[in-house]
Design a protein around this motif. Structure first.
Motif, mmCIF file in Angstrom:
data_model
loop_
_atom_site.group_PDB
_atom_site.id
_atom_site.type_symbol
_atom_site.label_atom_id
_atom_site.label_comp_id
_atom_site.label_asym_id
_atom_site.label_seq_id
_atom_site.Cartn_x
_atom_site.Cartn_y
_atom_site.Cartn_z
ATOM 1 N N ASP A 170 -0.634 -17.262 -29.119
ATOM 2 C CA ASP A 170 -1.643 -16.679 -30.002
ATOM 3 C C ASP A 170 -2.937 -16.340 -29.280
ATOM 4 O O ASP A 170 -3.703 -15.487 -29.731
ATOM 5 C CB ASP A 170 -1.956 -17.668 -31.133
ATOM 6 C CG ASP A 170 -0.729 -18.000 -31.954
ATOM 7 O OD1 ASP A 170 -0.238 -17.110 -32.670
ATOM 8 O OD2 ASP A 170 -0.243 -19.142 -31.863
ATOM 9 N N GLN A 171 -3.167 -17.031 -28.156
ATOM 10 C CA GLN A 171 -4.451 -16.844 -27.470
ATOM 11 C C GLN A 171 -4.284 -17.232 -26.004
ATOM 12 O O GLN A 171 -3.517 -18.142 -25.673
ATOM 13 C CB GLN A 171 -5.512 -17.735 -28.138
ATOM 14 C CG GLN A 171 -6.932 -17.506 -27.659
ATOM 15 C CD GLN A 171 -7.923 -18.385 -28.425
ATOM 16 O OE1 GLN A 171 -7.597 -18.941 -29.472
ATOM 17 N NE2 GLN A 171 -9.126 -18.510 -27.908
ATOM 18 N N VAL A 172 -4.990 -16.525 -25.110
ATOM 19 C CA VAL A 172 -5.023 -16.847 -23.680
ATOM 20 C C VAL A 172 -6.470 -17.098 -23.299
ATOM 21 O O VAL A 172 -7.363 -16.317 -23.668
ATOM 22 C CB VAL A 172 -4.420 -15.714 -22.827
ATOM 23 C CG1 VAL A 172 -4.620 -15.994 -21.341
ATOM 24 C CG2 VAL A 172 -2.939 -15.546 -23.131
ATOM 25 N N VAL A 173 -6.702 -18.195 -22.570
ATOM 26 C CA VAL A 173 -8.073 -18.577 -22.217
ATOM 27 C C VAL A 173 -8.190 -18.811 -20.719
ATOM 28 O O VAL A 173 -7.199 -19.134 -20.049
ATOM 29 C CB VAL A 173 -8.512 -19.846 -22.982
ATOM 30 C CG1 VAL A 173 -8.465 -19.610 -24.481
ATOM 31 C CG2 VAL A 173 -7.631 -21.035 -22.618
ATOM 32 N N ASP A 174 -9.400 -18.654 -20.205
ATOM 33 C CA ASP A 174 -9.681 -18.955 -18.804
ATOM 34 C C ASP A 174 -10.342 -20.317 -18.642
ATOM 35 O O ASP A 174 -10.310 -20.900 -17.565
ATOM 36 C CB ASP A 174 -10.593 -17.886 -18.194
ATOM 37 C CG ASP A 174 -9.886 -16.558 -18.009
ATOM 38 O OD1 ASP A 174 -8.738 -16.571 -17.533
ATOM 39 O OD2 ASP A 174 -10.471 -15.523 -18.366
ATOM 40 N N GLU A 175 -10.945 -20.819 -19.716
ATOM 41 C CA GLU A 175 -11.661 -22.087 -19.625
ATOM 42 C C GLU A 175 -10.718 -23.254 -19.910
ATOM 43 O O GLU A 175 -9.497 -23.096 -19.876
ATOM 44 C CB GLU A 175 -12.856 -22.088 -20.591
ATOM 45 C CG GLU A 175 -12.484 -21.900 -22.053
ATOM 46 C CD GLU A 175 -12.553 -20.455 -22.504
ATOM 47 O OE1 GLU A 175 -12.983 -20.225 -23.641
ATOM 48 O OE2 GLU A 175 -12.166 -19.569 -21.719
ATOM 49 N N ASN A 176 -11.299 -24.424 -20.191
ATOM 50 C CA ASN A 176 -10.523 -25.634 -20.457
ATOM 51 C C ASN A 176 -9.639 -25.437 -21.688
ATOM 52 O O ASN A 176 -10.118 -25.308 -22.811
ATOM 53 C CB ASN A 176 -11.480 -26.811 -20.662
ATOM 54 C CG ASN A 176 -10.740 -28.128 -20.785
ATOM 55 O OD1 ASN A 176 -9.972 -28.330 -21.716
ATOM 56 N ND2 ASN A 176 -10.990 -29.017 -19.834
ATOM 57 N N THR A 177 -8.329 -25.411 -21.462
ATOM 58 C CA THR A 177 -7.392 -25.095 -22.543
ATOM 59 C C THR A 177 -7.415 -26.150 -23.637
ATOM 60 O O THR A 177 -7.353 -25.826 -24.832
ATOM 61 C CB THR A 177 -5.970 -24.961 -21.973
ATOM 62 O OG1 THR A 177 -6.000 -24.127 -20.826
ATOM 63 C CG2 THR A 177 -5.025 -24.365 -23.003
ATOM 64 N N LEU A 178 -7.495 -27.408 -23.240
ATOM 65 C CA LEU A 178 -7.481 -28.479 -24.231
ATOM 66 C C LEU A 178 -8.701 -28.394 -25.144
ATOM 67 O O LEU A 178 -8.589 -28.552 -26.370
ATOM 68 C CB LEU A 178 -7.418 -29.843 -23.536
ATOM 69 C CG LEU A 178 -7.435 -31.067 -24.455
ATOM 70 C CD1 LEU A 178 -6.285 -31.012 -25.455
ATOM 71 C CD2 LEU A 178 -7.370 -32.353 -23.628
#
Length: 720
Positions: A170-178
């Motif tokens: 649903d979403q892709v992130v570059d920062e802390n995933t948790l």
């Protein structure tokens, strides 16, 4: 094995999988998930749940080591169903990887958030299995049948970006995933997860041309899988998702998995998986490990000779991030530079990165390699030329530089003796095309020091190769075994077979290419040149003997005779087959070749007979296997896994048959021994048909499983 914590004032439960290195779903991890999920669902303070993995890795999938024995602990399917059926939103925080059961676990969650560097996939097909924890049923419901078919039948991994595009996450992130996942879990706390968020309740979006889509997928896997059954079962499972209710699809998935799980193909593919790991922990045939020796750092390397092999090696090094000095004669340098540049640019375009053109420097002067850490010689396969070059390199290169040869079978010890540093000379036998093919034979001699071998092995690993350490002998492992295999194919032609029959049998077995098509592709003149150098061609026969017997040993001159006519294979438009002119790729039956064979048999008084396909398999493969046993006897390979890895990754042996030595164990060593004895009795002028002493000893010891062979090999070595 699954840590439970509460964050955000206790309203978000965080379940962390803990099973290094990849948080595999062992029995203990599964039990931990069951316990912590139940705890979170029953805690009235908890409103939502996040599942993540320790040390930046979500989950690498099932613990394959558990496949060997009876399964214990909670089953995956009800565990994932319990997560999906829960009334509290569950978010998967995916870092590192979500493979196999790990991705199936994530699909059971209601939301999926992935780090940009994560990779996802269902690679079960590569182990002879299918995703049987709901993956074949949930993924088509999520991303559609066509995309699910492609991912499941190939086992391909996708990047987080592609997973987002497909709709897997649903979403892709570059920062802390948790942290992002926890914040997201707070935002959906209290929201219903009915409907589309429970994938098992979604209707599968079956396309209107489903039958044609399935038929096309079947045709593709029949062409590409070469007899493997797991891809077909994967298609059948996805078809069930598209045509049956979820519960019935799950039952079909279970039935298909049951047929695959204990199959010979699954055993072979899982053996290949572990064999690849075993050869990476390289060791001497005596069993003493050398992998504790530290490799020398290689920051700058040289490639001498920019023919087909040298160009590929230079590209492979540059793509690894290593500076390369590429040396070629002035006359050939400009063309070679352009070719390497084109190869680097095409490779970079495929990978979506910048081409590392600045890492390659070109020179016609051998002195340009004076300051490199490692040299790979890739000149013409001529011992005199290579000896002269190694003498020059020994004088030019700085102390400590490793001198490596890309020979396919010449004596590495002899080359080492021409230098002042024999301990730093090893073979690095690449396979063409060198920047594509996975196999690297690292050849050590009696004077090779452990750090030199370690450096070559480590460099191969950096280049993405399956590196296998082997001892020095003519042909090393792969080509030494290939020689009797090729000879038997030629003998079968003498006795009445056609190239088409032999190739068809071998390709139906699963070989990537039949022996004669392979020879045409490689160029018949290559082997002819080597045979002439070795004195194998020409008259050389005792008076009164037919041309095909040399020094009491059968020899087929067929390949030499067609080379004498200028038929070198694809490069000339004719070899064992006919092609559409020089460089043609489509092999066609050649009536002129058939007439040539008939005339040859008549000239030498050979009576044509009908050749049974089973005889083709036995004559070609059992002789190859027998030579493999001799290699183990001689201590050239440390174990059967080394031989099998070489043939799977370098010679087109089908993975689902495990490699030639594993195949022998599946056929039954006693059966292999009996057939070799039969053929040796019929063809007494072919010495290598005589069964090896190791094969006889293994049969005498009750034909133990392949994992037990090393104990008997050690015993044999101790008596020598």
């Amino acid at each position: 094995m699954a840590q439970y914590t509460r964050v955000s004032s206790g309203t978000v439960a965080v379940i962390t999988l803990q099973n290094p290195p990849v948080n595999a779903l062992s029995a203990a991890v599964r039990q931990g998930i069951v316990d912590t999920v139940q705890r979170a669902l029953s805690d009235s303070n908890v409103k939502s749940v996040v599942i993540c993995g320790k040390n930046g890795k979500f989950c690498g999938g099932a613990d394959i080591k558990e496949f060997a024995g009876p399964m214990s602990g909670p089953e995956l399917v009800p565990m994932i169903h319990a997560i999906e059926a829960g009334d509290k939103p569950v978010v998967a925080a995916i870092e590192g990887m979500a493979f196999g059961g790990g991705l199936e676990l994530a699909l059971g969650c209601h939301y999926r958030i992935a780090h940009s560097k994560a990779r996802l996939g269902l690679p079960e097909v590569t182990l002879g299995l299918l995703p049987a924890a709901g993956g074949s049923q949930r993924l088509p419901r999520l991303i559609g049948v066509p995309a699910a078919l492609e991912l499941i039948t190939t086992g391909r991994h996708v990047t987080a970006a592609e997973a987002l595009k497909l709709g897997i996450v649903d979403q892709v992130v570059d920062e802390n995933t948790l942290q992002v996942a926890v914040k997201f879990a707070l935002s959906v706390a209290g929201k219903s997860v009915d409907g589309h968020r429970r994938l098992s309740t979604r209707p599968c979006p079956a396309p209107p041309d489903l039958d044609a889509l399935i038929e096309g997928a079947m045709q593709r896997v029949h062409r590409s899988s070469r007899g493997a059954v797991a891809p077909i079962a994967c298609i059948q499972a996805v078809t069930a998702a598209a045509t049956l209710p979820y519960s019935e699809g799950m039952e079909r998935e279970r039935e298909l998995m049951a047929t695959l799980f204990n199959s010979d193909q699954a055993r072979a593919l899982q053996y290949c998986f572990f064999a690849q790991r075993t050869v990476g922990r390289w060791r001497m045939p005596s069993g003493a490990h050398w992998d504790t020796s530290k490799p020398v750092p290689v920051r700058k390397a040289a490639v001498i000779g920019l023919g087909t092999m040298g160009r590929g090696i230079a590209v492979a090094l540059a793509q690894t991030g290593i500076s390369v000095v590429a040396v070629e004669t002035q006359q050939q340098l400009a063309e070679a530079k352009q070719t390497v540049t084109d190869m680097l640019e095409r490779g970079a375009q495929r990978r979506g990165v910048a081409a590392p053109l600045d890492l390659v420097q070109y020179s016609p002067d051998l002195k340009a390699v004076a300051d490199v850490d490692l040299v790979i010689e890739a000149v013409f396969e001529d011992m005199t030329l290579k000896e002269k070059l190694f003498q020059q390199l020994s004088a030019v290169c700085k102390p400590g530089t490793l001198l490596c040869t890309n020979t396919s079978g010449l004596d590495v010890d002899r080359l080492a003796s021409r230098t002042s540093r024999p301990e730093l000379v090893v073979g690095m036998h690449f396979f063409a095309p060198a920047h594509v093919m996975k196999l690297l034979e690292v050849v050590y001699g009696p004077r090779s020091c452990p750090s030199a071998v370690a450096t070559a092995m480590h460099l191969g690993k950096r280049m993405g190769k399956v590196s296998v350490a082997v001892g020095n002998c003519p042909g090393f492992v792969g080509n030494r075994m290939l020689k009797p295999y090729l000879e038997q194919a030629n003998f079968l032609l003498e006795e009445g077979a056609t190239p088409e029959l032999v190739d068809q049998v071998l390709e139906e077995f699963g070989m990537a290419m039949g022996v004669f098509r392979m020879s045409d592709l490689s160029g018949l003149d290559v082997g002819w040149r080597i045979r002439k150098q070795d004195g194998q061609t020409g008259p050389g026969v005792a008076p009164g003997q037919p041309m095909r017997v040399r020094q009491g040993r059968r020899y087929s001159p067929l390949a030499d005779l067609i080379c004498e006519q200028g038929w070198f294979g694809q490069k000339t438009g004719r070899g064992w087959y006919d092609y559409d002119g020089p460089g043609g790729r489509t092999a066609r039956s050649d009536p002129r070749l058939h007439r040539f064979l008939e005339e040859y048999r008549a000239q030498h008084g050979l009576v044509t007979r009908s050749i049974d396909p089973q005889e083709v398999l036995e004559r070609c493969f059992y002789t190859l296997i027998n030579e493999g046993f001799r290699i183990l006897e001689d201590g050239i390979a440390a174990g059967p896994e080394d031989i099998d890895a070489i043939y799977v990754f370098g010679y087109g042996w089908p993975r689902h048959r495990g490699g030639p030595m594993f195949y022998a164990s599946m056929v039954g060593l006693a059966a292999v021994l009996e057939r070799l004895e039969h053929y040796h009795q019929v063809h007494q002028d072919v010495p290598y048909l005589e069964p090896s002493s190791l094969l006889r000893r293994l049969v005498a010891n009750g034909s133990p499983p392949i994992q037990k062979w090393k104990e008997i090999i050690k015993g044999l070595h101790s008596q020598l």
